[in-house]
Design a protein around this motif. Structure first.
Motif, PDB file in Angstrom:
ATOM      1  N   ASP A 214      46.271  47.809 -53.734  1.00 55.69           N
ATOM      2  CA  ASP A 214      44.840  47.648 -53.969  1.00 55.69           C
ATOM      3  C   ASP A 214      44.432  48.342 -55.267  1.00 55.69           C
ATOM      4  OD1 ASP A 214      44.801  46.402 -51.559  1.00 55.69           O
ATOM      5  OD2 ASP A 214      43.285  47.707 -50.641  1.00 55.69           O
ATOM      6  N   VAL A 216      41.655  50.020 -55.484  1.00 53.00           N
ATOM      7  CA  VAL A 216      41.095  51.290 -55.023  1.00 53.00           C
ATOM      8  C   VAL A 216      41.883  51.741 -53.795  1.00 53.00           C
ATOM      9  CG1 VAL A 216      39.042  52.475 -54.156  1.00 53.00           C
ATOM     10  CG2 VAL A 216      38.807  50.667 -55.864  1.00 53.00           C
ATOM     11  N   ASN A 218      42.038  53.647 -50.525  1.00 52.31           N
ATOM     12  CA  ASN A 218      41.061  54.147 -49.558  1.00 52.31           C
ATOM     13  C   ASN A 218      41.671  54.845 -48.355  1.00 52.31           C
ATOM     14  OD1 ASN A 218      38.473  53.213 -50.705  1.00 52.31           O
ATOM     15  ND2 ASN A 218      39.398  51.189 -50.481  1.00 52.31           N
ATOM     16  N   THR A 241      35.223  50.596 -45.612  1.00 55.83           N
ATOM     17  CA  THR A 241      35.476  51.274 -46.885  1.00 55.83           C
ATOM     18  C   THR A 241      34.609  50.734 -48.013  1.00 55.83           C
ATOM     19  OG1 THR A 241      37.223  49.724 -47.545  1.00 55.83           O
ATOM     20  CG2 THR A 241      37.878  51.626 -46.197  1.00 55.83           C
ATOM     21  N   ASP A 243      35.160  48.126 -49.560  1.00 55.60           N
ATOM     22  CA  ASP A 243      36.147  47.581 -50.499  1.00 55.60           C
ATOM     23  C   ASP A 243      36.523  46.200 -49.987  1.00 55.60           C
ATOM     24  OD1 ASP A 243      38.373  46.894 -51.999  1.00 55.60           O
ATOM     25  OD2 ASP A 243      39.190  48.927 -52.040  1.00 55.60           O
ATOM     26  N   ASP A 246      39.810  45.559 -48.269  1.00 53.86           N
ATOM     27  CA  ASP A 246      40.071  46.210 -46.982  1.00 53.86           C
ATOM     28  C   ASP A 246      39.311  45.478 -45.872  1.00 53.86           C
ATOM     29  OD1 ASP A 246      41.617  48.116 -48.206  1.00 53.86           O
ATOM     30  OD2 ASP A 246      40.005  49.582 -48.377  1.00 53.86           O
ATOM     31  N   TYR A 750      30.052  49.704 -53.654  1.00 52.16           N
ATOM     32  CA  TYR A 750      31.491  49.555 -53.807  1.00 52.16           C
ATOM     33  C   TYR A 750      32.031  50.573 -54.786  1.00 52.16           C
ATOM     34  CZ  TYR A 750      31.611  45.456 -50.960  1.00 52.16           C
ATOM     35  OH  TYR A 750      31.523  44.609 -49.901  1.00 52.16           O
ATOM     36  N   LYS A 751      33.116  51.212 -54.377  1.00 50.81           N
ATOM     37  CA  LYS A 751      33.711  52.272 -55.175  1.00 50.81           C
ATOM     38  C   LYS A 751      34.247  51.725 -56.491  1.00 50.81           C
ATOM     39  CE  LYS A 751      35.146  54.808 -51.066  1.00 50.81           C
ATOM     40  NZ  LYS A 751      36.279  55.407 -50.352  1.00 50.81           N
TER      41      LYS A 751
END
Length: 785
Positions: A214, A216, A218, A241, A243, A246, A750-751
């Motif tokens: 991924d 990111v 998590n 998450t 994301d 995910d 979103y991160k």
């Protein structure tokens, strides 16, 4: 699951006035500069940052204008090649997909290399680690127990412990499908050289079985270690998450994937050597048994040989309750599965042999003064379902309902089901459904272990069955992705059988067969739908664990219950009929509630006349619609018909019953010959049903609306097999449905945090994005010309 949901031959019903109504990736800068290091003054840094931003904007403007004039100058040549570009679009998209996969693989290798070269202080060396967590749930993901998953969750996160027989990597995945494509994956291993645990957040590609990292990460590693045979890792993640790579872990059933890598596959992702999947619900409350010792009562079949000539078999066995001097409470139950295949005339134990036990229900039997007869039945081997004694029709109140994949259930600490002659009843009937489509021979000793206690709890509880009455009139058309059927528990029934203060619903077991994809258990009060009592949006018939209703639900007199099932029949060429066979369908809810009432079953089915009218049939040869109705209302009983007609119908019914057991009218559908209207004349109804234009959406939608949202024949059965309310024709209730808007209920930020290994490619990523924008501008100009 039989008497509770089948009509009675002696039933009569009234058409109410209601029946007369009409149915009716953010872009990075090209310059990456550490301003904090070279400009300590904050104001100076801000000024320089603004100047840099303006410079970048000017540079981008110059590049775009240059591209504009270049595109304009080369326009004829671009026009010439535009058709060639269009013709090669398929080949280019395939090449692009391969290129994207190659880039993802490169990124994955880069991330893995980073994990390998981490400084040791950034990793976990936890050979001596012992978990301080108390694991709420434990499941074997494979039959042999080589992969064990333990977990515990909070309102926002979930923590896992994965124990696997491997010295390579171990993978865990979450998906709605039973494969790794688009799945949320996590890969973990313990470095053989240093003993350091590592974990990698990954996902499966959409078009091939390949794992990539991924963008990111998590998953948070807690601990990891390995010994000579096993690798164990503990890690946590957020339930959501935010994301998109995910999976959101919620209350629905999810496919848990697992994979074991070859020995020494530390930090590498070669193809796994073992893998599998199992459906589970990860977020489920756990009711624990009493802290005091419990007694148990094993209710099980004894040395019963399952014949190899029947694909579906219902077997019923009567049991006498334990001799108890005062009332006790049943507080839980668990399955006892013991089915041994017979090889060369002898039962054998085979490691991977699957039991044919599909589901089991333990029923209370209404009291009978002729205990001599009942005692004789307890000593007998049991009875084939359709041929059991008529007196067993009084065994209608379910006490325990188990289905495939369930581990059983323990009741909340304030409720128990009465047991014993002094507080409950004397006799019980165990009904076992064997699904033996491969026609193998087994020796079976399966049953249910009942846990009970002398410490009586605050409330007497009971089980209530609701949903669609089991009958061949329950039809699911072929070639449908989402076809719905419904069963109603009417307000007349609840008004007649419930106390003024109503009841409290504790848990629900949702039950259907292999084509069901969603089941909703709805609560209607007046003209409004209240929040769903229970709901499964990813139903898997191989995992039918009861669902605790958080906080319980107060259900009042006059409220209605609706069980709604959604089926996927896209793989079928012919309609699916309702019935007890695993190849047929059901739509049921088993509801645990308190205080105990006289109500045992509350369900509905399509009336016979309205059913056949929906398919344009008005008359059959040799039978009036009233005759057909009587046969369906008596679960397929053909007694009393003209001899010639009875022989013909019995022939078709017998063919179905021999293989599929209690057919509930399926054979009758094959024997009824249409007389009116003329265009369908001399066809059997089953042949007519098979020839319907199911590929036409408007036609299928109309059938669904007529059968589900039209007239229903409602049944209300009490514990003594009497009727709690008259059987009636009722229109589907008019109510305002609740709607779910997940986007308005929760917004995810979103991160944008990326791994250090990705930041070094920021310039190239920005350049690629800017280049794409320029090319898009060029293409726009070309098309505009």
């Amino acid at each position: 699951m039989s008497d509770l949901v089948r009509p009675s031959a002696v039933a009569s019903y009234h058409r109410t006035d209601k029946a007369a109504q009409r149915f009716s990736v953010p872009v990075r800068c090209c310059v990456e500069t550490d301003l904090d290091a070279i400009l300590p003054n904050r104001l100076t840094r801000s000024y320089v940052q603004i100047r840099l931003n303006k410079t970048k904007m000017h540079l981008q403007t110059v590049l775009i204008l240059s591209a504009f004039f270049l595109c304009n100058a080369k326009l004829p040549r671009y026009k010439q090649h535009l058709n060639e570009l269009s013709q090669n679009l398929t080949q280019n998209s395939q090449s692009l997909r391969l290129l994207q996969t190659e880039r993802k693989n490169e990124r994955t290798n880069r991330i893995v290399d980073q994990y390998r070269t981490r400084h040791r202080r950034e990793s976990f060396n936890s050979r001596s680690y012992e978990s301080g967590l108390i694991w709420a749930h434990t499941e074997r993901l494979d039959e042999s127990g080589d992969v064990i998953l333990r977990w515990v969750n909070t309102d926002s996160s979930i923590t896992f412990r994965l124990e696997a027989r491997t010295r390579g990597y171990v993978g865990l995945g979450f998906n709605s499908a039973r494969n790794m494509r688009k799945a949320d994956l996590v890969v973990a291993w313990v470095d053989d050289r240093h003993g350091n645990a590592q974990i990698l957040d990954c996902h499966g590609l959409a078009f091939e079985d390949r794992t990539v990292a991924d963008e990111v990460q998590n998953y948070e590693l807690i601990s990891g270690f390995q010994n000579d045979t096993h690798t164990t890792v503990e890690f946590r993640r957020q339930l959501d998450t935010c994301d998109k790579q995910d999976t959101v872990i919620g209350e629905d059933t999810i496919q848990i994937l697992w994979a074991l890598g070859p020995e020494g596959s530390d930090g590498e992702l070669p193809r796994h050597v073992q893998s599998g999947f199992r459906p589970l619900r990860l977020l489920q409350p756990l009711a624990k048994p009493d802290s005091i010792p419990l007694k148990y009562w094993d209710v099980r079949i004894s040395n019963f040989t399952i014949p190899h000539v029947m694909a579906t078999l219902f077997w019923c066995k009567v049991f006498k309750a334990p001799e108890l001097t005062r009332k006790h409470h049943i507080v839980g139950y668990e399955p006892l599965i013991d089915s041994r295949p017979i090889r060369s005339g002898k039962p054998v134990i085979e490691k991977n042999s699957l039991s044919p036990v599909h589901h089991m229900v333990l029923y209370e039997c209404a009291e009978d003064h002729d205990k001599r007869q009942w005692n004789e039945w307890t000593e007998s081997e049991g009875f084939f379902g359709p041929n059991r004694p008529g007196e067993l029709a009084t065994c209608v109140t379910p006490i325990a309902a188990w289905a495939m994949g369930s581990k059983g259930e323990f009741l909340p600490e304030n409720v128990g089901i009465p047991l014993g002659e002094k507080g409950g009843v004397s006799y019980y009937m165990l009904e076992v459904h064997y699904d033996n489509q491969e026609l193998h021979q087994f020796l079976d000793n399966s049953g249910i272990r009942i846990h009970y206690t002398s410490s009586v709890r605050a409330h007497d509880a009971a089980l209530l069955g609701a949903g669609v009455g089991v009958s061949a009139l329950h039809v699911i058309p072929p070639k449908q992705l989402a076809y719905r059927t419904v069963g109603i528990c009417s307000p007349e029934c609840t008004n007649n059988t419930m106390p003024e203060e109503g009841i409290n619903i504790v848990s629900v077991l949702l039950h259907a067969h292999g084509h069901a994809r969603k089941i909703s258990f709805k609560h209607i009060r007046g003209g409004e739908e209240l929040p769903r009592i229970s709901e499964e949006n990813s139903y898997d018939a191989r995992y039918q664990q009861s669902r605790i209703v958080p906080g319980g639900r107060r259900f009042l007199k006059g409220d209605s219950l609706i069980t709604e099932c959604t089926y996927d029949s896209s793989s079928r060429d012919k309609p699916i009929l309702g019935g007890y066979s695993a190849t047929q369908e059901m739509c049921l809810s088993f509801v645990l509630y308190y205080p105990r009432t006289e109500l045992a079953g509350c369900y509905s089915m399509t009336p016979v006349l309205e059913f056949f009218e929906a398919f344009g049939v008005r008359e059959f040869y040799g039978l009036s619609m009233m005759d057909v109705e009587k046969i369906f209302m008596s679960s397929g009983n053909l007694d009393g018909l003209p001899p010639e007609l009875e022989a013909n119908l019995r022939e078709h019914s017998l063919e179905e019953t021999i293989v599929q057991g209690d057919d509930q009218g399926v054979g009758l559908m094959k024997g009824l010959v249409i007389k009116e209207p003329p265009e369908f004349r001399n066809k059997t109804f089953m042949a007519h049903l098979n020839e319907m234009p199911w590929f036409e959406p408007l036609f299928t939608e109309q059938i669904e609306k007529t059968l589900s949202k039209g007239v229903h024949l409602t049944f209300c059965k009490k514990r003594d097999d009497s009727w709690g309310a008259p059987i009636q024709l009722q229109i589907y209730p008019n109510f305002t449905e609740i709607t779910h808007n997940a986007a308005s209920e929760k917004s995810c930020n979103y991160k944008s945090v990326r791994l250090p290994s990705m930041t070094t490619t920021g310039s190239s990523a920005s350049t690629n994005t800017l280049t794409s924008a320029i090319l898009a501008a060029c293409l726009y100009i070309i098309v505009a010309r």
